[in-house]
Design an enzyme around this catalytic site. Structure first.
Site, PDB file in Angstrom:
ATOM      1  N   LYS A  79       0.855  -1.200   0.000  1.00  0.00           N
ATOM      2  CA  LYS A  79       0.000   0.000   0.000  1.00  0.00           C
ATOM      3  C   LYS A  79       0.882   1.238   0.000  1.00  0.00           C
ATOM      4  CE  LYS A  79      -3.950   2.050   2.485  1.00  0.00           C
ATOM      5  NZ  LYS A  79      -4.795   1.992   3.708  1.00  0.00           N
ATOM      6  N   SER A 154      -9.743   2.486   2.822  1.00  0.00           N
ATOM      7  CA  SER A 154      -8.879   3.193   1.899  1.00  0.00           C
ATOM      8  C   SER A 154      -7.971   2.267   1.099  1.00  0.00           C
ATOM      9  CB  SER A 154      -8.012   4.191   2.664  1.00  0.00           C
ATOM     10  OG  SER A 154      -7.133   3.512   3.549  1.00  0.00           O
ATOM     11  N   SER A 178      -9.776   0.128   7.021  1.00  0.00           N
ATOM     12  CA  SER A 178      -9.235   0.154   5.650  1.00  0.00           C
ATOM     13  C   SER A 178      -8.569  -1.131   5.172  1.00  0.00           C
ATOM     14  CB  SER A 178      -8.246   1.299   5.502  1.00  0.00           C
ATOM     15  OG  SER A 178      -8.943   2.502   5.466  1.00  0.00           O
TER      16      SER A 178
HETATM   17  N1  GLN Z   1     -12.912   4.612   6.065  1.00  0.00           N
HETATM   18  C1  GLN Z   1     -12.299   5.083   7.271  1.00  0.00           C
HETATM   19  C2  GLN Z   1     -11.948   6.535   7.107  1.00  0.00           C
HETATM   20  O1  GLN Z   1     -12.297   7.093   6.131  1.00  0.00           O
HETATM   21  C3  GLN Z   1     -11.127   4.236   7.613  1.00  0.00           C
HETATM   22  C4  GLN Z   1      -9.872   4.687   7.004  1.00  0.00           C
HETATM   23  C5  GLN Z   1      -8.711   3.808   7.358  1.00  0.00           C
HETATM   24  O2  GLN Z   1      -8.856   2.789   8.022  1.00  0.00           O
HETATM   25  N2  GLN Z   1      -7.546   4.260   6.955  1.00  0.00           N
HETATM   26  O3  GLN Z   1     -11.335   7.132   7.926  1.00  0.00           O
END
Ligand code: GLN
Length: 505
Positions: A79, A154, A178
């Site tokens: 990532k 994400s 994410s």
């Molecule tokens: N979807 C969540 C957010 O927008 C989680 C993001 C993540 O885990 N990096 O913050």
């Protein structure tokens, strides 16, 4: 399509050590797959030009009889939140376009030391803010099951790369879901380890009290193998735990063959209303619970009354920490610099750079965070959110006094269509209702594929949560259910993924 890319990482590792395939062949097969399908999927922001050279080095070492790590020669997608010396790192943002790090993230360094072959950097929502990968500054990733749908976020790039057979293994990061939510919508496995269980050194920080790095794979065993490589104490990360961890791969193997489900107490949260979940998600969850029960587990209703405030607390704590973490992107130290005409002051340059370099979601959260932390509001917002966080931690403590694991659907819906939620931040935030509590409490969570939703044929995941430090329990339980599910389906879920344009099965 080459068979090589269909193998799990464990299978590929076995064939590499048996000399049935070389790392060059395996790496080339994945590079070919990327060339064939990534124009559609867009899982990768960067493909590593050095991948074949890294594979050759492993093949040479093997030929010379060197003792190698069991995963040596297996390709790995990374990532883009993790810094790498040999490839650019952007965290999905224009503000870091072309940025080259002078050092590797610890997890990357450990992967390299084990002989894993870095395939490239995967797409993500900018600075890991989002649930669909549509907030990437470099365009969205698409779900390999249906290219009109999102791959979650994400870490949609890592999940899509693994689901589309572009990589057998990937690294992700999970601040509020994410790793687990993309796993849910792509039919893959993802684990958020216990807070502090995996080093964040070199992981570009989103919210430091919530961030964890973890594996993204197609099977529970593969996650265990990767977790064993990246986990454990790192003196460079002051929040890293000094625990001695058991082998997670061993835990997964134990789960797959043993009868760990017999007598296992599985908590189901009373306050999670069925109505909040898409019908096919709820149905798949209930079917998994039935299967757990049929294998000897006991389903116990538990109460976690503060879970429902998790999203609200998270969206104060996360922006507050993010606004502070992102202050370092100031046009001076990293990446982009935009100099306005005339005689700009330092402040003019900073604000022009941040205006041009950050996307809307990042700006939204910086504004939210600075507001929540401002004088006079701190106690009302940030302070209250921290109190809610403590209550959620207590809910977990009470629940785990009664049950071994908690089970929830990994997310409320299957993958939604691109564009469906991008203009409605609240709808986007609600995707993480079941994943966020684990980050707030620091406990580990796993998402494994539980089936397909009847109404749209898209994958669904089940999440298990365990007490902090008990990651191995998740591997045992996850592998046990995975085995039971695959037995009942006749084959792994991903073999039912539709054919990709440009790819083939
Ligand atoms: N979807 C969540 C957010 O927008 C989680 C993001 C993540 O885990 N990096 O913050």
């Amino acid at each position: 399509m080459s068979d090589i890319i269909r193998w799990t990482a464990a299978e590929l590792a076995d064939k590499l050590s048996a000399g049935e395939v070389s790392s060059r062949e395996a790496t080339q097969a994945h590079l070919d797959r990327i060339a064939a399908v990534d124009g559609d999927v867009h899982a990768f922001l960067h493909v590593n030009e050095g991948a074949l050279a890294a594979a050759d080095a492993i093949d040479t070492a093997r030929a010379a009889g060197e003792r190698l790590h069991p995963l040596a020669g297996v390709p790995l997608a990374i990532k883009d939140v993790l810094v790498t010396t040999d490839q650019p790192t952007t965290s999905g943002s224009k503000i870091l376009e072309g940025y080259m790090s002078p050092y590797d993230a610890t997890v990357v360094a450990r992967a390299r030391a084990a002989g894993l072959v870095p395939l490239g950097k995967t797409n993500m929502d900018e600075f890991a803010m989002g649930s669909s990968t549509e907030h990437s500054a470099y365009g969205p990733t698409r779900n390999p099951w249906d290219l009109d749908r999102v791959p979650g976020g994400s870490g949609g790039g890592s999940a899509a790369a693994v689901a589309a057979f572009e990589a057998p293994l990937a690294l992700g990061s999970d601040t509020g879901g994410s790793i687990r939510q993309p796993a849910h919508v792509t039919g893959t496995v993802g684990i958020k380890p216990t807070y502090g269980g995996v080093s964040r050194y070199g992981a570009i920080a989103l919210a430091s009290s919530l961030d964890q790095v973890g594996p993204v794979t197609r099977t529970v065993l593969d996650s265990g193998l990767l977790h064993d490589v990246i986990g454990g104490h790192d003196p460079k990360d002051s929040t890293s735990l000094t625990d001695a961890w058991p082998s997670f791969a061993e835990a997964a193997r134990e789960g797959a063959r043993g009868d760990v489900l017999k007598g296992l107490k599985v908590g189901v949260i009373k306050e999670l209303p069925d109505s909040g979940f898409q019908a096919g998600v709820a149905a798949s969850f209930r079917a998994s619970l039935d299967l757990l029960e049929a294998n000897g587990a006991e389903i116990v209703e538990i109460s976690t009354p503060h879970f429902e405030y998790g999203v609200a607390a998270y969206y104060l704590i996360l922006p507050a920490e993010a606004s502070s973490n992102l202050a370092k992107f100031d046009s001076v130290r990293f990446g982009l610099r935009v100099t306005p005409d005339g005689n700009p002051t330092v402040e003019d340059v900073m604000s022009a750079t941040r205006e041009a370099g950050f996307g809307d979601e990042v700006k939204r959260r910086i504004i939210l965070g600075t507001y929540a932390l401002s004088a006079g509001y701190y106690d009302a917002y940030y302070g209250s959110a921290q109190k809610v966080r403590t209550l959620i931690q207590r809910d977990f403590d009470n629940a785990f006094a009664e049950v071994d694991v908690i089970a929830t659907p990994s997310a409320p819906t299957t993958a939604f269509k691109l564009g469906a939620k991008i203009d409605d931040p609240l709808q986007m935030y609600l995707n993480d209702v079941t994943t966020i509590p684990a980050n707030l409490a620091g406990v580990p969570g796993i998402s494994i594929p539980s089936g397909l939703a009847e109404e749209d044929g898209m994958p669904v995941g089940i999440q298990f949560l365990a007490p902090a430090h008990e990651d191995a329990r998740l591997y045992r339980v996850g592998a046990a259910l995975e085995t039971a599910l695959v037995d009942s389906w006749g084959a792994p879920l991903l073999t039912r993924a539709p054919q990709l344009p440009g790819g083939n099965r």
